[in-house]
Design a protein around this motif. Structure first.
Motif, PDB file in Angstrom:
ATOM      1  N   SER A  27       0.831  -1.211   0.000  1.00 31.52           N
ATOM      2  CA  SER A  27       0.000   0.000   0.000  1.00 31.52           C
ATOM      3  C   SER A  27       0.863   1.257   0.000  1.00 31.52           C
ATOM      4  N   ILE A  28       1.938   1.234   0.788  1.00 35.76           N
ATOM      5  CA  ILE A  28       2.840   2.395   0.834  1.00 35.76           C
ATOM      6  C   ILE A  28       3.491   2.621  -0.523  1.00 35.76           C
ATOM      7  N   LEU A  29       4.024   1.548  -1.104  1.00 34.57           N
ATOM      8  CA  LEU A  29       4.719   1.687  -2.386  1.00 34.57           C
ATOM      9  C   LEU A  29       3.767   2.096  -3.501  1.00 34.57           C
ATOM     10  N   ALA A  30       2.510   1.661  -3.397  1.00 34.88           N
ATOM     11  CA  ALA A  30       1.524   2.073  -4.401  1.00 34.88           C
ATOM     12  C   ALA A  30       1.219   3.558  -4.292  1.00 34.88           C
ATOM     13  N   SER A  31       1.477   4.146  -3.129  1.00 35.49           N
ATOM     14  CA  SER A  31       1.212   5.569  -2.904  1.00 35.49           C
ATOM     15  C   SER A  31       2.425   6.442  -3.198  1.00 35.49           C
ATOM     16  N   VAL A  32       3.543   5.808  -3.547  1.00 35.31           N
ATOM     17  CA  VAL A  32       4.771   6.548  -3.827  1.00 35.31           C
ATOM     18  C   VAL A  32       4.795   6.983  -5.289  1.00 35.31           C
ATOM     19  N   THR A  33       5.157   8.222  -5.495  1.00 39.60           N
ATOM     20  CA  THR A  33       5.347   8.737  -6.852  1.00 39.60           C
ATOM     21  C   THR A  33       6.751   9.317  -6.952  1.00 39.60           C
ATOM     22  N   ALA A  34       7.565   8.694  -7.791  1.00 46.61           N
ATOM     23  CA  ALA A  34       8.923   9.210  -7.985  1.00 46.61           C
ATOM     24  C   ALA A  34       8.860  10.480  -8.815  1.00 46.61           C
ATOM     25  N   LYS A  35       9.586  11.487  -8.396  1.00 46.94           N
ATOM     26  CA  LYS A  35       9.623  12.739  -9.141  1.00 46.94           C
ATOM     27  C   LYS A  35      10.325  12.519 -10.478  1.00 46.94           C
ATOM     28  N   GLU A  36       9.710  13.033 -11.512  1.00 48.27           N
ATOM     29  CA  GLU A  36      10.292  12.872 -12.843  1.00 48.27           C
ATOM     30  C   GLU A  36      11.341  13.949 -13.094  1.00 48.27           C
TER      31      GLU A  36
END
Length: 621
Positions: free
Chosen positions: A417-426
């Motif tokens: 759930s945590i990793l699904a909520s992570v967005t890496a900055k482009e």
């Protein structure tokens, strides 16, 4: 099958007094068996052991086979020190009968040969009684007591060159050594009936049209008599054939010693061994297997991942140029560092690895970025299953969540759930190696919305992120010796709406915070605020790595990291680069006793290798 280890030792501090008064010890301090100058035996000390196993159960080719044996008693004799020729005659006859052998079948006879005129004469007489007139070829006779003395209780085995072991080595090396101190042969000996010849020089012990047989006598002072008949093993035993037919595949060769001098000597022995091996006849897998599970593992260690005999010889030769064994730790621990990415998703062959991957998939770690973390979790659990104790964990960027999950703070489902909520900055992300004060001075020309400091590694490496092309301008203004490495994006955001209310559990092992640079107290570990605020915090990898190195004997970075590579002191840091065997070799060197059944060689035949080198003049650690 059952294994029997037959061993014996002899040490006597005051026995020489008794032997001297009894007239059986040499007054000249020299044992001259079969010689006209023989005047008694030379007392000595020794220790020896042999391993005996049923031929069908042997896991390596034997040195010799026991064809037959006999035990008897001297019985009545003229006096305590005069042997009984009749009893010795009966002993040899019984041994030949039990072995199903004819007197002409014996190629070499290792006599008890104490060097006393009476004892030697009676032994020759008994041999003539059994072998006389029944041979068509010479009977080579020898007695090693003339070389190392009489080890008494140990005389049947003694060290690696007496009695039984000398006979075995004669078969193995196809030579018979000369009889020491022979001089003139005792004129009272009649060597003709049995066609006895006593070698004065090294004599070839060549193969004949049938397996060679060797007889060995050993007599006790109390009157116990024993004789054993050995048969040379087949030239190609089933275990040799099995070893030679094994496919060559990557494996780990280990080498260890009690002290550095012993390691250096042993390394040289194995350099010569690897150079002399015929790759068509020897199995690298069997050699590695023997080193892994057929040898003790001591404190001074080296190990190499090899794929061929050429690889092994090159590794050993390189190490021999500047021997530097790793001094292993008595109670080693590993520290694991979870990275933002893995070099690849190349799987390893281990049931625990497969099981953890299946659990990660079931928990929802299925998307491409998540699979990297599932791969690292599986590697970490497999290291545990191999016998490694994990002392601490840490991670960079999102990897710190994965480290926490490994430590039991989050379940796999919560981690998903945590990793699904992570967005890496482009953003463009690069690691710049340059003194911090110089870089900071150049950064004054840019605003925080142009270039962001994501993290650092000591005073010389900084990870920068930029949504624009500002990094290109910065690089042009830096000193010429500054280096720039592209990095996976370590800057990320966490969607608070998508993350369920976090309820971190207490950690089951130490977690090192890359932001704090220290081991996290449990109240921080169980604080949801720490984990939800992780994306905006600057971190220092060098401090975290230093702390992980304090907590463990070796820090394993489970993937490539430019910031880890830039840490000032990386002697105790190893990066996993898809070479599983190379990683296990490094882990072995720091002191772990691995589960070798799960390494390349697994179960199978073993081979004979050079023996250990003991330094007698130095106390081993």
């Amino acid at each position: 099958g059952a294994i029997v280890i037959a061993g014996t030792t002899h040490f006597s501090a005051a026995g020489e007094i008794f032997r001297s008064y009894a007239g059986i010890a040499s007054k000249t301090g020299r044992c001259a068996t079969f010689s006209q100058d023989a005047n008694g035996f030379l007392p000595s000390e020794g220790a020896a052991a042999v391993v005996i196993q049923r031929a069908g159960d042997a896991v390596s080719s034997p040195y010799a086979k026991i064809r037959g044996s006999a035990v008897g008693q001297d019985g009545r004799s003229p006096n305590f020190f005069a042997p009984n020729a009749s009893a010795q005659t009966a002993l040899l006859q019984k041994a030949l009968k039990n072995a199903g052998a004819h007197p002409n079948d014996i190629s070499y006879f290792e006599a008890h040969g104490t060097g006393t005129p009476v004892g030697d004469a009676i032994e020759i007489s008994a041999i003539n009684n059994v072998f006389g007139g029944k041979r068509t070829r010479p009977l080579i006779l020898g007695a090693v007591k003339a070389l190392i003395g009489h080890t008494e209780e140990c005389a049947g085995l003694a060290d690696s060159r007496e009695g039984l072991l000398k006979a075995i080595l004669c078969l193995k090396n196809n030579v018979i050594p000369p009889q020491p101190h022979l001089g003139r042969i005792n004129q009272d000996f009649d060597l003709v009936p049995s066609r006895i010849t006593i070698p004065r020089t090294v004599k070839a012990f060549g193969h004949i049209d049938r397996p060679r047989l060797v007889g060995v006598s050993s007599f006790g002072l109390s009157g116990t008599l024993a004789h054993i008949i050995l048969e040379e093993p087949e030239q190609n035993t089933s275990s040799d054939e099995a070893a030679a037919s094994e496919p060559t595949q990557p494996n780990i060769f280990t080498l260890s010693a009690r002290s550095e001098p012993e390691f250096v000597a042993l390394l040289e022995r194995f350099c010569n061994y690897a150079l002399s091996v015929d790759p068509l006849d020897a199995s690298l897998a069997a050699t590695c297997r023997t080193a892994q599970i057929g040898r003790d593992h001591f404190s001074y260690r080296r190990a190499w991942a090899v794929s061929s005999w050429n690889d092994l010889h090159a590794c050993l030769e390189s190490a021999n140029q500047c021997p530097s064994p790793v001094r292993s730790t008595r109670r080693p621990k590993l520290s694991l560092y979870f990275c933002t990415e893995s070099s690849s998703l190349r799987p390893i062959e281990h049931p625990v690895y497969d099981q953890v991957l299946a659990e990660c998939n079931a928990a929802g770690l299925t998307r491409a970025p998540m699979q990297y973390f599932a791969h690292q979790l599986a590697l970490a659990r497999t290291l545990q299953a191999m016998g490694c104790i994990i002392g601490a964990v840490g991670g960079e960027g999102v990897g710190e969540y994965v480290a926490a999950a490994f430590a039991g703070v989050f379940s796999l489902e919560t981690l998903a759930s945590i990793l699904a909520s992570v967005t890496a900055k482009e953003d463009q992300c690069q690691v710049i190696t340059c003194p911090r004060d110089v870089l900071d001075e150049h950064l004054l020309s840019y605003g925080p919305d142009e270039i962001e400091v994501v993290g650092r590694s000591g005073l010389h490496a900084t990870c920068l992120s930029s949504p624009s092309g500002a990094l290109e301008g910065l690089k042009k203004s830096l000193p010429s010796d500054a280096s720039v490495i592209n990095s996976p994006s370590l800057a990320f955001t966490l969607s608070e709406d998508a993350v369920p209310e976090l309820k971190p559990h207490s950690a089951q092992l130490t977690i090192v915070s890359s932001h704090l640079g220290t081991a996290m107290p449990q109240d921080v570990v169980t604080s949801a605020n720490y984990w939800t605020g992780l994306p905006g915090r600057e971190f220092d990898i060098a401090e975290a790595i230093d702390m992980l190195a304090t907590e463990g004997s070796l820090v394993v970075s489970l993937g490539p990291s430019p910031l880890v590579s830039a840490t000032p002191d990386r002697k105790r840091v190893v990066t996993y680069d898809d070479n599983w065997l190379e990683l296990l070799a490094r882990v072995y060197e720091v002191g772990f006793d691995l589960d070798w059944s799960r390494v390349g060689a697994g179960e199978g035949p073993r081979v004979h290798m050079p023996s250990y080198y003991w330094c007698r003049d130095e106390e081993a650690s």
